[in-house]
Design a protein around this motif. Sequence first.
Motif, PDB file in Angstrom:
ATOM      1  N   TYR A 189       0.844  -1.192   0.000  1.00 49.74           N
ATOM      2  CA  TYR A 189       0.000   0.000   0.000  1.00 49.74           C
ATOM      3  C   TYR A 189       0.878   1.240   0.000  1.00 49.74           C
ATOM      4  O   TYR A 189       2.052   1.186   0.381  1.00 49.74           O
ATOM      5  N   HIS A 201       1.492   4.634   1.656  1.00 50.18           N
ATOM      6  CA  HIS A 201       1.169   5.346   2.888  1.00 50.18           C
ATOM      7  C   HIS A 201       0.793   6.804   2.590  1.00 50.18           C
ATOM      8  O   HIS A 201       1.420   7.462   1.778  1.00 50.18           O
ATOM      9  N   SER A 250      -2.129   7.679   1.286  1.00 51.24           N
ATOM     10  CA  SER A 250      -3.088   7.742   0.177  1.00 51.24           C
ATOM     11  C   SER A 250      -4.406   7.047   0.484  1.00 51.24           C
ATOM     12  O   SER A 250      -5.178   6.750  -0.421  1.00 51.24           O
ATOM     13  N   GLU A 251      -4.647   6.768   1.754  1.00 52.51           N
ATOM     14  CA  GLU A 251      -5.903   6.163   2.194  1.00 52.51           C
ATOM     15  C   GLU A 251      -6.167   4.823   1.532  1.00 52.51           C
ATOM     16  O   GLU A 251      -7.294   4.476   1.225  1.00 52.51           O
ATOM     17  N   ASN A 252      -5.092   4.033   1.300  1.00 49.87           N
ATOM     18  CA  ASN A 252      -5.243   2.690   0.750  1.00 49.87           C
ATOM     19  C   ASN A 252      -5.713   1.700   1.809  1.00 49.87           C
ATOM     20  O   ASN A 252      -6.223   0.632   1.474  1.00 49.87           O
ATOM     21  N   GLU A 285      -3.320   2.950   9.326  1.00 47.24           N
ATOM     22  CA  GLU A 285      -2.301   3.810   8.721  1.00 47.24           C
ATOM     23  C   GLU A 285      -1.606   4.644   9.796  1.00 47.24           C
ATOM     24  O   GLU A 285      -0.375   4.755   9.819  1.00 47.24           O
ATOM     25  N   GLU A 318       3.115   6.240  -9.121  1.00 49.96           N
ATOM     26  CA  GLU A 318       2.375   5.752  -7.954  1.00 49.96           C
ATOM     27  C   GLU A 318       1.827   6.915  -7.132  1.00 49.96           C
ATOM     28  O   GLU A 318       0.675   6.872  -6.682  1.00 49.96           O
ATOM     29  N   GLU A 366      -1.709   4.832  -5.506  1.00 49.08           N
ATOM     30  CA  GLU A 366      -1.537   3.467  -5.009  1.00 49.08           C
ATOM     31  C   GLU A 366      -0.340   2.839  -5.695  1.00 49.08           C
ATOM     32  O   GLU A 366       0.091   3.300  -6.751  1.00 49.08           O
ATOM     33  N   GLU A 401       0.350  -2.333  -9.670  1.00 43.62           N
ATOM     34  CA  GLU A 401      -0.330  -3.612  -9.473  1.00 43.62           C
ATOM     35  C   GLU A 401       0.679  -4.753  -9.450  1.00 43.62           C
ATOM     36  O   GLU A 401       0.615  -5.644  -8.613  1.00 43.62           O
TER      37      GLU A 401
END
Length: 162
Positions: free
Chosen positions: A35, A37, A39-41, A47, A148, A153, A156
Amino acid sequence: MVDKIADGVVVKMAYRMVVDGIEIESAPAESPLHYLHGSENIVPGLEAALLGKSVGDKVSVTLEPSDAYGEFEEDAVQEADLNDFELPDGIEVGDEVEVEDAEGDIFVATITEVNDDTLVLDFNSPMAGKTVMFEVEVLGLRAATEDELEFGEPDEVDDHNY
């Protein structure tokens, strides 16, 4: 080289998520979660708990709904006309459906009731209103790429070096 979790850092981690003593999901070290950090993943409380941690650190944190998947909101449960949907045969309570609003945004809802002419749809997260416990091990850290950071995010296919 990145040595602590901060905004703009891609984190590779193993974790377990437990609700009411039952493991709901996990990502073992062999198949970790990545994830970005800041970025509200991931849920906000997790977090926050990981901020400043380093590779090898283990964190166990119990989060109240407000710091995890949110409180259960009654107004997020709505009745809809069955004719407004093109649904496959055999839909059941518990199935998830995608609903598009007037602006073209897509939301996922869980069917909680199927009646002759209507569906009752719950737009809350299935984890809304629940206290959630996470056990996390930080496995790797690296600076995010420009792409990113722009996308919000990690790639992939994460073949970057940690």
